[in-house]
Design a protein around this motif. Sequence first.
Motif, PDB file in Angstrom:
ATOM      1  N   CYS A 108       3.701   2.857  -2.044  1.00  0.00           N
ATOM      2  CA  CYS A 108       4.609   3.946  -1.680  1.00  0.00           C
ATOM      3  C   CYS A 108       4.751   4.100  -0.174  1.00  0.00           C
ATOM      4  O   CYS A 108       5.802   4.545   0.311  1.00  0.00           O
ATOM      5  N   HIS A 109       3.713   3.772   0.587  1.00  0.00           N
ATOM      6  CA  HIS A 109       3.716   4.110   2.010  1.00  0.00           C
ATOM      7  C   HIS A 109       3.313   2.976   2.943  1.00  0.00           C
ATOM      8  O   HIS A 109       3.457   3.104   4.163  1.00  0.00           O
ATOM      9  N   GLY A 110       2.805   1.868   2.412  1.00  0.00           N
ATOM     10  CA  GLY A 110       2.302   0.808   3.274  1.00  0.00           C
ATOM     11  C   GLY A 110       3.361   0.147   4.143  1.00  0.00           C
ATOM     12  O   GLY A 110       3.128  -0.125   5.323  1.00  0.00           O
ATOM     13  N   TYR A 111       4.521  -0.112   3.592  1.00  0.00           N
ATOM     14  CA  TYR A 111       5.558  -0.850   4.326  1.00  0.00           C
ATOM     15  C   TYR A 111       5.978  -0.131   5.601  1.00  0.00           C
ATOM     16  O   TYR A 111       6.201  -0.748   6.646  1.00  0.00           O
ATOM     17  N   GLU A 112       6.097   1.202   5.524  1.00  0.00           N
ATOM     18  CA  GLU A 112       6.582   1.992   6.656  1.00  0.00           C
ATOM     19  C   GLU A 112       5.601   2.011   7.827  1.00  0.00           C
ATOM     20  O   GLU A 112       5.966   2.412   8.933  1.00  0.00           O
ATOM     21  N   LEU A 113       4.380   1.570   7.640  1.00  0.00           N
ATOM     22  CA  LEU A 113       3.418   1.512   8.744  1.00  0.00           C
ATOM     23  C   LEU A 113       3.650   0.299   9.629  1.00  0.00           C
ATOM     24  O   LEU A 113       2.984   0.131  10.655  1.00  0.00           O
ATOM     25  N   ASP A 114       4.592  -0.553   9.237  1.00  0.00           N
ATOM     26  CA  ASP A 114       5.089  -1.651  10.078  1.00  0.00           C
ATOM     27  C   ASP A 114       3.965  -2.574  10.542  1.00  0.00           C
ATOM     28  O   ASP A 114       3.923  -3.003  11.688  1.00  0.00           O
ATOM     29  N   GLN A 115       3.055  -2.874   9.631  1.00  0.00           N
ATOM     30  CA  GLN A 115       1.933  -3.777   9.886  1.00  0.00           C
ATOM     31  C   GLN A 115       1.024  -3.272  11.006  1.00  0.00           C
ATOM     32  O   GLN A 115       0.345  -4.053  11.673  1.00  0.00           O
ATOM     33  N   GLY A 116       1.014  -1.962  11.196  1.00  0.00           N
ATOM     34  CA  GLY A 116       0.120  -1.358  12.179  1.00  0.00           C
ATOM     35  C   GLY A 116      -1.300  -1.259  11.656  1.00  0.00           C
ATOM     36  O   GLY A 116      -1.607  -1.659  10.530  1.00  0.00           O
ATOM     37  N   ARG A 117      -2.169  -0.677  12.447  1.00  0.00           N
ATOM     38  CA  ARG A 117      -3.579  -0.565  12.090  1.00  0.00           C
ATOM     39  C   ARG A 117      -3.757   0.530  11.042  1.00  0.00           C
ATOM     40  O   ARG A 117      -3.242   1.640  11.186  1.00  0.00           O
ATOM     41  N   ILE A 118      -4.515   0.226   9.997  1.00  0.00           N
ATOM     42  CA  ILE A 118      -4.686   1.135   8.860  1.00  0.00           C
ATOM     43  C   ILE A 118      -6.166   1.481   8.704  1.00  0.00           C
ATOM     44  O   ILE A 118      -7.026   0.603   8.737  1.00  0.00           O
TER      45      ILE A 118
END
Length: 294
Positions: free
Chosen positions: A133-143
Amino acid sequence: MQDVIVIGGSYAGMAAALQLARARRKVLVVDAGQRRNRFARHSHGFLGQDGVDPARISAEARRQLLAYPTVTWIEGEAVAISGCKDDFRLARADGTAHAGRRILLATGVRDRLPDIPGLPERWGKTVFHCPYCHGYELDQGRIGVIAAGAMSLHQAKLLPEWGEVAFLTNGALTLEPEQRDDLRSRGVAVEETPIARIAGEAEVELRDGRVLPFAGLFTATRTEPAGPLAEAAGCELIETPMARQILTDETKETSLPGIFACGDVARAPHSVSLAVDDGAWAGAQLHRSLVWPG
């Protein structure tokens, strides 16, 4: 006498009510107005509604549902269920009561969040539970993945698909050597210093004074029914690795004949798409139970 009283007017409840309305059955929806994703700015991964405000999706679904003349919608809190199949009574908090042949519990769930200052205020905004639901919008940033229990390990191993991951154990679990090796093979860094608070957008302040900035945070919450209605009525509940939920059979009927349940309160994992699917199936099965009472 309603054919079906739907308790909960979010995605699963409305999806079920739509199937019943299209079968020209009398449906009453009683809704307390507490959608689980009310904190989220956008809905993602829901076909045809990707990136749309969840409140807008809900409002449009309700408008379409109420276009059917056999549907009635009441805003209020359901507090008790009595009676039996074909003769149920639903009591509301304001003292009014309604009669129905069937009951559908689509009440949703409550998330049990880790007890970390600053986390609840960011829930659904920069702290999430579902990478799809939300992973893509983090634009491959640090999680950052904040451990909350055993399911957190699975979450930490999955999330490298969406960015660089740090697993913050925060005292919630102790990693075995093979688990550490597994995380390392996925490129996941492990941070065991306890968390003091969440600040900024998604900054983790550790108790040793360090601040770890992230594009977003995830935590594997454990869920439970949003209220005591099902248990008080006598419906059997079960414990799963992810949730405490209402037990249903393949037709979505609970342990009590004539009472059905769908959506997050009766299945896992959770998403809007899965809730709509579960609700649509429950609506069809409810209709069949009215045609062939058995």
